[in-house]
Design an enzyme around this catalytic site. Structure first.
Site, PDB file in Angstrom:
ATOM      1  N   ASP A  24       0.860  -1.176   0.000  1.00 59.33           N
ATOM      2  CA  ASP A  24       0.000   0.000   0.000  1.00 59.33           C
ATOM      3  C   ASP A  24       0.901   1.233   0.000  1.00 59.33           C
ATOM      4  OD1 ASP A  24      -2.283   1.647   0.314  1.00 59.33           O
ATOM      5  OD2 ASP A  24      -2.015   1.624   2.495  1.00 59.33           O
ATOM      6  N   ASP A  26      -0.233   5.237   0.723  1.00 58.21           N
ATOM      7  CA  ASP A  26      -0.524   6.231   1.757  1.00 58.21           C
ATOM      8  C   ASP A  26      -0.766   5.539   3.100  1.00 58.21           C
ATOM      9  OD1 ASP A  26      -0.929   8.990   0.257  1.00 58.21           O
ATOM     10  OD2 ASP A  26      -1.829   7.431  -0.974  1.00 58.21           O
ATOM     11  N   ASP A 201      -2.190  -0.341   5.798  1.00 55.84           N
ATOM     12  CA  ASP A 201      -2.615   0.244   7.071  1.00 55.84           C
ATOM     13  C   ASP A 201      -4.111   0.411   7.218  1.00 55.84           C
ATOM     14  OD1 ASP A 201      -3.128   3.659   6.735  1.00 55.84           O
ATOM     15  OD2 ASP A 201      -2.513   2.419   5.056  1.00 55.84           O
TER      16      ASP A 201
END
Length: 252
Positions: A24, A26, A201
């Site tokens: 991922d 951001d 996240d």
């Protein structure tokens, strides 16, 4: 969506040569900013990702809610295999698939969203062509109004869904998610036959965790969000960079 792993997670093992690595962006590789264009890319990061991709024979892909065009701007001149728009766009070594065409109603909804955002300085309506994202990181008080707006707009968009994220909500087509994108990569060389590993996240990354877990792979939650299906944990982006060896900018 299942999220049953214990929060007692260890650090993941260091990258191995037989991994198919999915990252991922951001909140995992890059710190959040008030706007998507405001993020800072450490100069060592693209260098390290390129070196790591070469070490893995190209089996490294970015899996993001951003568009592919946005990813390419951030990491230029590096262009990795990538999935954008939570899996609606996907670029492999020799192929590329784009998002579906936006329905006519989306333009009017985007205009109305911008009128709402104008009441909250610092908020943003991000145009992703087939999707729109309402960001309120700089103005948390806008959250309830933005969420209510998105819920009211959803019935006007057949085949769309709401995608919640970190200080953002999106109206996006429902055809694919990050798990679908990872599964597709794993059917193709150079990813096929390797140990799948995915670090992320956000809530949107849980689809990817489920796919990788089902294949006996390694899943890494970045940050403190719970619950999560991830089996391993890294505290923050600095820990991700250390795990990948970004500090030196050189391959291990």
């Amino acid at each position: 969506m299942a999220a049953q792993r214990s929060p007692q997670r260890q650090r993941p093992p260091l990258p191995a040569d037989d991994w198919a690595l999915f990252l991922d962006v951001d909140g995992c590789l890059l710190d959040f900013a008030d706007t998507p264009d405001g993020v800072f890319v450490p100069p060592a990061l693209p260098v390290r990702l390129d070196a790591l991709s070469r070490r893995l024979d190209g089996a490294l892909a970015l899996v993001s809610g951003r568009t592919l065009a946005s990813l390419d701007r951030l990491f230029a001149p590096l262009q990795l295999p990538a999935a954008g728009l939570h899996g609606l766009e996907r670029r492999h070594v020799e192929s590329r698939s784009g998002p579906p065409t936006a329905p006519p109603a989306l333009a009017g909804i985007a205009d109305a969203a911008r009128q709402l955002a104008a009441k909250y300085p610092g908020t943003l309506v991000e145009d992703k062509r087939a999707a729109i994202a309402l960001h309120w990181r700089a103005e948390p008080l806008a959250a309830s109004d933005f969420e209510a707006f998105a819920m009211a707009a959803l019935p006007q968009l057949e085949g769309y869904r709401l995608q919640h994220g970190d200080h953002v909500i999106e109206l996006r087509p429902a055809q694919a998610d990050k798990g679908d994108a990872i599964a597709a990569f794993l059917e193709e060389p150079p990813f096929r036959g390797r140990m799948p590993v995915f670090a992320g996240d956000d809530l949107t990354d849980e689809h990817g965790f489920e796919v990788v877990n089902a294949r006996g792979g390694i899943t890494v939650l970045v940050g403190a969000r719970e619950p999560s299906a991830a089996g391993y944990h890294l505290d923050d982006i600095a820990a991700v960079h250390a795990w990948l060896g970004v500090e030196s900018g050189a391959a291990r």
